[in-house]
Design a protein around this motif. Structure first.
Motif, PDB file in Angstrom:
ATOM      1  N   GLU A 129       0.845  -1.208   0.000  1.00  0.00           N
ATOM      2  CA  GLU A 129       0.000   0.000   0.000  1.00  0.00           C
ATOM      3  C   GLU A 129       0.878   1.256   0.000  1.00  0.00           C
ATOM      4  O   GLU A 129       0.627   2.193  -0.755  1.00  0.00           O
ATOM      5  CB  GLU A 129      -0.957   0.000   1.205  1.00  0.00           C
ATOM      6  CG  GLU A 129      -2.046  -1.066   1.119  1.00  0.00           C
ATOM      7  CD  GLU A 129      -1.585  -2.449   1.544  1.00  0.00           C
ATOM      8  OE1 GLU A 129      -0.612  -2.535   2.317  1.00  0.00           O
ATOM      9  OE2 GLU A 129      -2.174  -3.447   1.095  1.00  0.00           O
ATOM     10  N   GLN A 162       1.038   4.247  -2.629  1.00  0.00           N
ATOM     11  CA  GLN A 162       0.653   5.589  -2.164  1.00  0.00           C
ATOM     12  C   GLN A 162       1.740   6.619  -2.413  1.00  0.00           C
ATOM     13  O   GLN A 162       1.455   7.768  -2.719  1.00  0.00           O
ATOM     14  CB  GLN A 162       0.314   5.544  -0.662  1.00  0.00           C
ATOM     15  CG  GLN A 162      -1.059   4.946  -0.398  1.00  0.00           C
ATOM     16  CD  GLN A 162      -1.267   4.641   1.080  1.00  0.00           C
ATOM     17  OE1 GLN A 162      -0.321   4.403   1.833  1.00  0.00           O
ATOM     18  NE2 GLN A 162      -2.516   4.644   1.496  1.00  0.00           N
ATOM     19  N   LYS A 182      -8.998  -1.640  -0.090  1.00  0.00           N
ATOM     20  CA  LYS A 182      -9.616  -0.748  -1.085  1.00  0.00           C
ATOM     21  C   LYS A 182      -9.714   0.689  -0.579  1.00  0.00           C
ATOM     22  O   LYS A 182      -9.922   1.610  -1.366  1.00  0.00           O
ATOM     23  CB  LYS A 182     -11.019  -1.251  -1.434  1.00  0.00           C
ATOM     24  CG  LYS A 182     -11.063  -2.213  -2.608  1.00  0.00           C
ATOM     25  CD  LYS A 182     -12.521  -2.484  -2.898  1.00  0.00           C
ATOM     26  CE  LYS A 182     -12.735  -3.471  -3.988  1.00  0.00           C
ATOM     27  NZ  LYS A 182     -14.150  -3.860  -4.066  1.00  0.00           N
ATOM     28  N   LYS A 183      -9.608   0.875   0.732  1.00  0.00           N
ATOM     29  CA  LYS A 183      -9.606   2.241   1.277  1.00  0.00           C
ATOM     30  C   LYS A 183      -8.272   2.924   1.005  1.00  0.00           C
ATOM     31  O   LYS A 183      -8.162   4.150   1.051  1.00  0.00           O
ATOM     32  CB  LYS A 183      -9.853   2.208   2.780  1.00  0.00           C
ATOM     33  CG  LYS A 183     -11.241   1.749   3.131  1.00  0.00           C
ATOM     34  CD  LYS A 183     -11.519   1.941   4.606  1.00  0.00           C
ATOM     35  CE  LYS A 183     -12.954   1.557   4.892  1.00  0.00           C
ATOM     36  NZ  LYS A 183     -13.117   0.818   6.104  1.00  0.00           N
ATOM     37  N   VAL A 220      -5.841   1.669  -1.628  1.00  0.00           N
ATOM     38  CA  VAL A 220      -5.399   1.514  -3.023  1.00  0.00           C
ATOM     39  C   VAL A 220      -6.588   1.107  -3.885  1.00  0.00           C
ATOM     40  O   VAL A 220      -7.644   0.753  -3.357  1.00  0.00           O
ATOM     41  CB  VAL A 220      -4.281   0.426  -3.141  1.00  0.00           C
ATOM     42  CG1 VAL A 220      -3.061   0.779  -2.294  1.00  0.00           C
ATOM     43  CG2 VAL A 220      -4.801  -0.951  -2.773  1.00  0.00           C
ATOM     44  N   GLY A 221      -6.414   1.144  -5.206  1.00  0.00           N
ATOM     45  CA  GLY A 221      -7.445   0.641  -6.109  1.00  0.00           C
ATOM     46  C   GLY A 221      -7.060  -0.751  -6.589  1.00  0.00           C
ATOM     47  O   GLY A 221      -5.882  -1.124  -6.542  1.00  0.00           O
ATOM     48  N   HIS A 265      -4.648   4.724  -5.313  1.00  0.00           N
ATOM     49  CA  HIS A 265      -6.032   5.027  -4.961  1.00  0.00           C
ATOM     50  C   HIS A 265      -6.487   6.277  -5.724  1.00  0.00           C
ATOM     51  O   HIS A 265      -5.748   7.251  -5.800  1.00  0.00           O
ATOM     52  CB  HIS A 265      -6.138   5.287  -3.454  1.00  0.00           C
ATOM     53  CG  HIS A 265      -7.529   5.273  -2.946  1.00  0.00           C
ATOM     54  ND1 HIS A 265      -8.210   6.406  -2.622  1.00  0.00           N
ATOM     55  CD2 HIS A 265      -8.384   4.243  -2.737  1.00  0.00           C
ATOM     56  CE1 HIS A 265      -9.426   6.089  -2.211  1.00  0.00           C
ATOM     57  NE2 HIS A 265      -9.558   4.773  -2.274  1.00  0.00           N
TER      58      HIS A 265
END
Ligand code: GLU
Length: 303
Positions: free
Chosen positions: A118, A122, A140-141, A143-144, A254
């Motif tokens: 992540e 990010q 999912k909060k 990253v996509g 994300h």
């Protein structure tokens, strides 16, 4: 055989010697994919995705930087002699690059451990990530996810001479190894609190610990464990039935929904034109499991 000899060395607790003889410390000897059977992925000509900041940055520099694993046989493995990466996840990364307009051979691969994925996405260290990465609500909060492109399930790897562990119900009081930050680690911690959990950065270190009797089991996805067992069938076995669903996604920064949806389209197209199946058969399929039907792509709405 060389690889059996290497595992024996490890068993004799000559770990240092084994590491030198077998390649990078902690990794089983490298047996490459069936490169002659790998498809040449057609590069999309004139492809444009200006709505994606990640794509624009990659095109500006001329290549994608892709996060992967380097010690997971048949999935993501780095040959320490040549620095070349191979495996099913690597092929997914390559076919995605081609679909986004950049030749697969230009990718710069970066090994990123489970716990650091992540953060790597990010802070822009990588453009996308392909490495046995389970899609879930919590992640999912941060990253996509494009995909899923494969469905794995959590399982257990033990020594061949182990007869007391057949499933997660047998883990109480047992030393169980997994990777920090992984979903299998979290599941054992939550659902089997009496297991003695041991965490490392990578599963290959767990496997070394299993071979040298420092832990009793390694837990992670069946796709990963089957690869280790296939490399050392006289020493290791996968037991029981998978006890979770681990849908593998391609991690993207994300908020870069344009990239996520373009990768969803690309996966679907590669599944349709046969590239996905050919890639599977030349890599993960070598561990003995025939090509499954890929799971349905989940184009979830932007959050
Ligand atoms: N698929 C699981 C996860 O994403 C385990 C494998 C891994 O650590 O890459 O956590």
């Amino acid at each position: 055989m060389i690889r059996t000899a290497c595992v024996r060395l490890a068993l004799a607790v000559l770990a240092v010697v084994a590491a030198a003889a077998c390649g990078k410390e902690g990794s089983p000897p490298v047996k490459g994919p069936a490169t002659d059977r790998l498809p040449a992925y057609r590069v999309a000509q004139g492809f444009r995705l200006p709505a994606s900041p990640t794509w624009k940055r990659a095109v500006g520099r001329g290549y994608f930087v892709v996060g992967v694993k380097e010690d997971q046989p048949y999935l993501g493995q780095r040959d320490p002699a040549t620095g070349t990466y191979s495996g099913f996840d690597i092929e997914i990364a390559r076919m995605m690059s081609a679909s986004l307009g950049l030749a697969p051979g230009t990718i710069h691969f970066r090994t990123i451990a489970s716990a650091n994925r992540e953060t790597a996405l990010q802070n822009g260290q990588i453009d996308y990530y392909v490495g046995t990465y389970t899609i879930n609500a919590l992640r999912k909060k941060l990253v996509g996810f494009a995909g899923p492109y494969y469905l794995a399930g959590q399982s257990l790897l033990v020594r061949r001479n182990e007869h007391g562990i057949d499933g997660p119900q047998d883990l109480d009081g047992k030393r169980v190894c997994s990777a920090a930050g992984s979903t299998p680690y979290q599941r054992v911690r939550k659902e089997h609190p009496k297991a003695v959990l041991v965490a490392y950065d990578t599963y290959s270190v767990c496997v070394d610990n299993l071979l040298t009797y420092q832990v009793d089991a390694v837990t992670t996805d069946d796709a990963i464990l089957i690869g280790y067992a296939a490399k050392a069938p006289e020493e290791l076995k996968v037991v029981g039935r998978p006890f979770s669903k681990e849908p593998y996604g391609i991690g993207v920064p994300h908020g870069d929904n344009a990239l996520r949806l373009a990768l969803d389209d690309a996966l679907e197209a590669r599944e349709k034109n046969g590239d996905w199946k050919k890639a599977y058969e030349a890599t993960l399929g070598l561990s003995g499991v025939p090509a499954p039907t890929p799971p349905a792509i989940d184009r979830y709405p932007a959050s």
